[in-house]
Write a protein that holds these residues in place. Sequence first.
Motif, PDB file in Angstrom:
ATOM      1  N   SER A 104      -5.934  -7.695   4.068  1.00  0.00           N
ATOM      2  CA  SER A 104      -7.142  -7.423   4.856  1.00  0.00           C
ATOM      3  C   SER A 104      -7.184  -5.992   5.371  1.00  0.00           C
ATOM      4  CB  SER A 104      -7.232  -8.393   6.041  1.00  0.00           C
ATOM      5  OG  SER A 104      -6.082  -8.270   6.861  1.00  0.00           O
ATOM      6  N   ALA A 105      -6.047  -5.286   5.338  1.00  0.00           N
ATOM      7  CA  ALA A 105      -6.025  -3.882   5.771  1.00  0.00           C
ATOM      8  C   ALA A 105      -6.740  -2.977   4.776  1.00  0.00           C
ATOM      9  CB  ALA A 105      -4.589  -3.404   5.939  1.00  0.00           C
ATOM     10  N   ALA A 106      -6.887  -3.431   3.537  1.00  0.00           N
ATOM     11  CA  ALA A 106      -7.390  -2.562   2.467  1.00  0.00           C
ATOM     12  C   ALA A 106      -8.721  -1.918   2.823  1.00  0.00           C
ATOM     13  CB  ALA A 106      -7.518  -3.354   1.164  1.00  0.00           C
ATOM     14  N   GLY A 107      -9.643  -2.706   3.350  1.00  0.00           N
ATOM     15  CA  GLY A 107     -10.970  -2.184   3.654  1.00  0.00           C
ATOM     16  C   GLY A 107     -10.933  -1.027   4.635  1.00  0.00           C
ATOM     17  N   ARG A 108      -9.958  -1.031   5.532  1.00  0.00           N
ATOM     18  CA  ARG A 108      -9.882   0.044   6.522  1.00  0.00           C
ATOM     19  C   ARG A 108      -9.097   1.252   6.013  1.00  0.00           C
ATOM     20  NH1 ARG A 108     -10.347  -4.626   9.148  1.00  0.00           N
ATOM     21  NH2 ARG A 108      -8.148  -5.133   9.231  1.00  0.00           N
ATOM     22  N   VAL A 109      -8.009   1.035   5.283  1.00  0.00           N
ATOM     23  CA  VAL A 109      -7.254   2.207   4.810  1.00  0.00           C
ATOM     24  C   VAL A 109      -7.996   2.938   3.692  1.00  0.00           C
ATOM     25  CG1 VAL A 109      -5.031   1.251   5.528  1.00  0.00           C
ATOM     26  CG2 VAL A 109      -5.783   0.924   3.162  1.00  0.00           C
ATOM     27  N   PHE A 110      -8.925   2.251   3.018  1.00  0.00           N
ATOM     28  CA  PHE A 110      -9.736   2.878   1.968  1.00  0.00           C
ATOM     29  C   PHE A 110     -11.053   3.452   2.499  1.00  0.00           C
ATOM     30  CE2 PHE A 110      -7.007   0.685  -1.028  1.00  0.00           C
ATOM     31  CZ  PHE A 110      -7.030   1.495  -2.145  1.00  0.00           C
ATOM     32  N   ASP A 111     -11.317   3.273   3.777  1.00  0.00           N
ATOM     33  CA  ASP A 111     -12.592   3.703   4.354  1.00  0.00           C
ATOM     34  C   ASP A 111     -12.445   5.120   4.934  1.00  0.00           C
ATOM     35  OD1 ASP A 111     -14.930   4.100   5.720  1.00  0.00           O
ATOM     36  OD2 ASP A 111     -14.810   2.276   6.940  1.00  0.00           O
ATOM     37  N   PRO A 112     -13.088   6.119   4.331  1.00  0.00           N
ATOM     38  CA  PRO A 112     -12.945   7.503   4.808  1.00  0.00           C
ATOM     39  C   PRO A 112     -13.361   7.680   6.266  1.00  0.00           C
ATOM     40  CG  PRO A 112     -14.113   7.440   2.703  1.00  0.00           C
ATOM     41  CD  PRO A 112     -14.005   6.025   3.180  1.00  0.00           C
ATOM     42  N   ALA A 113     -14.221   6.806   6.758  1.00  0.00           N
ATOM     43  CA  ALA A 113     -14.647   6.909   8.161  1.00  0.00           C
ATOM     44  C   ALA A 113     -13.521   6.517   9.118  1.00  0.00           C
ATOM     45  CB  ALA A 113     -15.863   6.018   8.401  1.00  0.00           C
ATOM     46  N   GLN A 114     -12.539   5.751   8.611  1.00  0.00           N
ATOM     47  CA  GLN A 114     -11.465   5.262   9.475  1.00  0.00           C
ATOM     48  C   GLN A 114     -10.089   5.810   9.094  1.00  0.00           C
ATOM     49  OE1 GLN A 114     -11.567   0.975  10.498  1.00  0.00           O
ATOM     50  NE2 GLN A 114     -13.202   0.804   8.995  1.00  0.00           N
ATOM     51  N   SER A 115      -9.943   6.248   7.850  1.00  0.00           N
ATOM     52  CA  SER A 115      -8.619   6.574   7.324  1.00  0.00           C
ATOM     53  C   SER A 115      -8.553   8.007   6.816  1.00  0.00           C
ATOM     54  CB  SER A 115      -8.284   5.597   6.185  1.00  0.00           C
ATOM     55  OG  SER A 115      -7.105   5.969   5.525  1.00  0.00           O
ATOM     56  N   MET A 169       0.856  -1.181   0.000  1.00  0.00           N
ATOM     57  CA  MET A 169       0.000   0.000   0.000  1.00  0.00           C
ATOM     58  C   MET A 169       0.897   1.239   0.000  1.00  0.00           C
ATOM     59  SD  MET A 169      -2.619  -1.463   2.899  1.00  0.00           S
ATOM     60  CE  MET A 169      -1.367  -2.595   3.529  1.00  0.00           C
ATOM     61  N   TYR A 170       0.486   2.270  -0.715  1.00  0.00           N
ATOM     62  CA  TYR A 170       1.324   3.465  -0.781  1.00  0.00           C
ATOM     63  C   TYR A 170       0.461   4.707  -0.991  1.00  0.00           C
ATOM     64  CZ  TYR A 170       0.789   3.172  -5.891  1.00  0.00           C
ATOM     65  OH  TYR A 170       0.276   3.124  -7.165  1.00  0.00           O
ATOM     66  N   ARG A 171       1.068   5.852  -0.725  1.00  0.00           N
ATOM     67  CA  ARG A 171       0.387   7.136  -0.844  1.00  0.00           C
ATOM     68  C   ARG A 171       0.589   7.705  -2.246  1.00  0.00           C
ATOM     69  NH1 ARG A 171       0.239  10.167   3.794  1.00  0.00           N
ATOM     70  NH2 ARG A 171      -0.300  11.929   2.443  1.00  0.00           N
ATOM     71  N   LYS A 172      -0.475   7.659  -3.029  1.00  0.00           N
ATOM     72  CA  LYS A 172      -0.385   8.162  -4.415  1.00  0.00           C
ATOM     73  C   LYS A 172       0.003   9.640  -4.451  1.00  0.00           C
ATOM     74  CE  LYS A 172      -4.579   6.923  -5.572  1.00  0.00           C
ATOM     75  NZ  LYS A 172      -5.813   6.654  -6.334  1.00  0.00           N
ATOM     76  N   GLU A 211      -8.505   8.760   0.337  1.00  0.00           N
ATOM     77  CA  GLU A 211      -8.587   9.233  -1.057  1.00  0.00           C
ATOM     78  C   GLU A 211      -7.280   9.047  -1.818  1.00  0.00           C
ATOM     79  OE1 GLU A 211     -11.518  10.442  -2.365  1.00  0.00           O
ATOM     80  OE2 GLU A 211     -12.270   9.731  -0.422  1.00  0.00           O
ATOM     81  N   ASN A 212      -6.182   8.813  -1.091  1.00  0.00           N
ATOM     82  CA  ASN A 212      -4.857   8.814  -1.721  1.00  0.00           C
ATOM     83  C   ASN A 212      -4.115   7.492  -1.624  1.00  0.00           C
ATOM     84  OD1 ASN A 212      -4.641  11.609  -2.643  1.00  0.00           O
ATOM     85  ND2 ASN A 212      -4.760  12.140  -0.464  1.00  0.00           N
ATOM     86  N   VAL A 213      -4.857   6.416  -1.348  1.00  0.00           N
ATOM     87  CA  VAL A 213      -4.186   5.121  -1.200  1.00  0.00           C
ATOM     88  C   VAL A 213      -4.076   4.423  -2.552  1.00  0.00           C
ATOM     89  CG1 VAL A 213      -4.224   2.860  -0.084  1.00  0.00           C
ATOM     90  CG2 VAL A 213      -5.033   4.871   1.160  1.00  0.00           C
ATOM     91  N   GLY A 214      -2.850   4.044  -2.896  1.00  0.00           N
ATOM     92  CA  GLY A 214      -2.611   3.187  -4.052  1.00  0.00           C
ATOM     93  C   GLY A 214      -2.181   1.820  -3.554  1.00  0.00           C
ATOM     94  N   PHE A 215      -2.209   0.823  -4.417  1.00  0.00           N
ATOM     95  CA  PHE A 215      -1.816  -0.520  -3.988  1.00  0.00           C
ATOM     96  C   PHE A 215      -1.265  -1.285  -5.170  1.00  0.00           C
ATOM     97  CE2 PHE A 215      -6.234  -0.351  -5.127  1.00  0.00           C
ATOM     98  CZ  PHE A 215      -6.393  -1.412  -6.000  1.00  0.00           C
TER      99      PHE A 215
END
Length: 421
Positions: free
Chosen positions: A248-259, A125-128, A263-267
């Motif tokens: 399994s982290a994807a769902g949380r780092v892509f969730d605006p309510a948690q992360s 996972m990385y910051r676009k 908006e800027n996560v690439g993978f």
Amino acid sequence: MASGVLAFAEEITVATVNNGDMIIMQELSSKWEEETGNTVNWVVLEENILRERVTTDIATQGGQYDIMTIGSYEAPIWGKQGWLVPLDGIEGYNYDDLIPAVRTGLSSEGTLYALPFYAESSFTMYRKDLFEQAGLTMPEQPTYAQIAEFAAKLTDKSKEQYGICLRGKPGWGENMAFFGTLVNTNGGVWFDQNWVPQLDQKPWSDALTYYLDVMTNYGPPGATSNGFNENQALFQTGKCAMWIDATSAAGRVFDPAQSQVAENVGFTVAPIASVDKGNAWFWAWSLAIPTSSQKADVAKDFIAWATSEEYVNLVGEEKGWVAVPPGTRMSTYANQNYKDAAPFAETVLNAIQNADPADATAVPVPYTGIQYVSIPEFQGIGTAVGQNISAALAGQMSAQDALNAAQATATREMTRAGYIK
């Protein structure tokens, strides 16, 4: 899946890990309680402590827990030893919908001993936005050499921005989950064909030298305390430019309510070094019933509910589709709601399906497993080695001393267990 209110309500005790998906299961379990009249007593523990407690309980037939959260390492080993209740043949349960690799990973000799709650491989996972600002492009298949170059360019300690976050907390399922894949892709193995440990060989040295270099220069301070949850928190709050960890982290780092960085996560896929094998792990957090439980029927009913397609849909409706437990059911990946909410879905599914525990090393080995070795002795060996790696990261011992200590421990344990003649 729940079978209606029972004449005699029971309380079952569930031991689970303090990961986000399990916290949601705990919250939503009131639905099952209402439907059945039964209640759940939750024991929610940090990963290393959970493993210690459930391993002790099952080995002593202690009977403290009716349901244990275990993984693809324990399920086949404990099942074969007769410690777990077989979970085939639950009426109305859609076994055919389970992803085949996951079902196989939880079975021994064709018998299923745990049902998967969520499954994962590992990826990058990385910051676009940070990559774009620095004029960098993440390749479809990064190498670890490239990752180090990116990490150097993206580290700004004055802003608490670290180029890379990796697991440093000791444990066979914590730092060794990541480190084991780094060893594989550097061409290393745990044991040769005669079960002789290989931890003092060059691939292990290459892996550890790299790990210490990037973590010391480009990682956050205090990394020896950081496991999956801690790194996830760092990434979600904008402290990490890159994080190589569980899909399994994807769902949380892509969730605006948690992360904060949703908006800027690439993978992309997990990096490779000199070998294109074993660079991404396989794991399935799963629910199993110890044979010591006196309430196996009620426990089965709960497990069938918590691992069902209906439960996945319930999470989607209650918590948002990006939050559903990933990696277990084909129907999740066919669900348009999920596909729309989860841009990472196909990458994750491919990673899980491509992770091959039977073919994860550059040279032939006598064991299966990617980031672990599927023998009972590995839990103790992997934990001891994880402590050595963590001590090197803390600067308490040199890389060579850490590997020599790891080799000595592994050799002693494998000799004591009768693997080495």
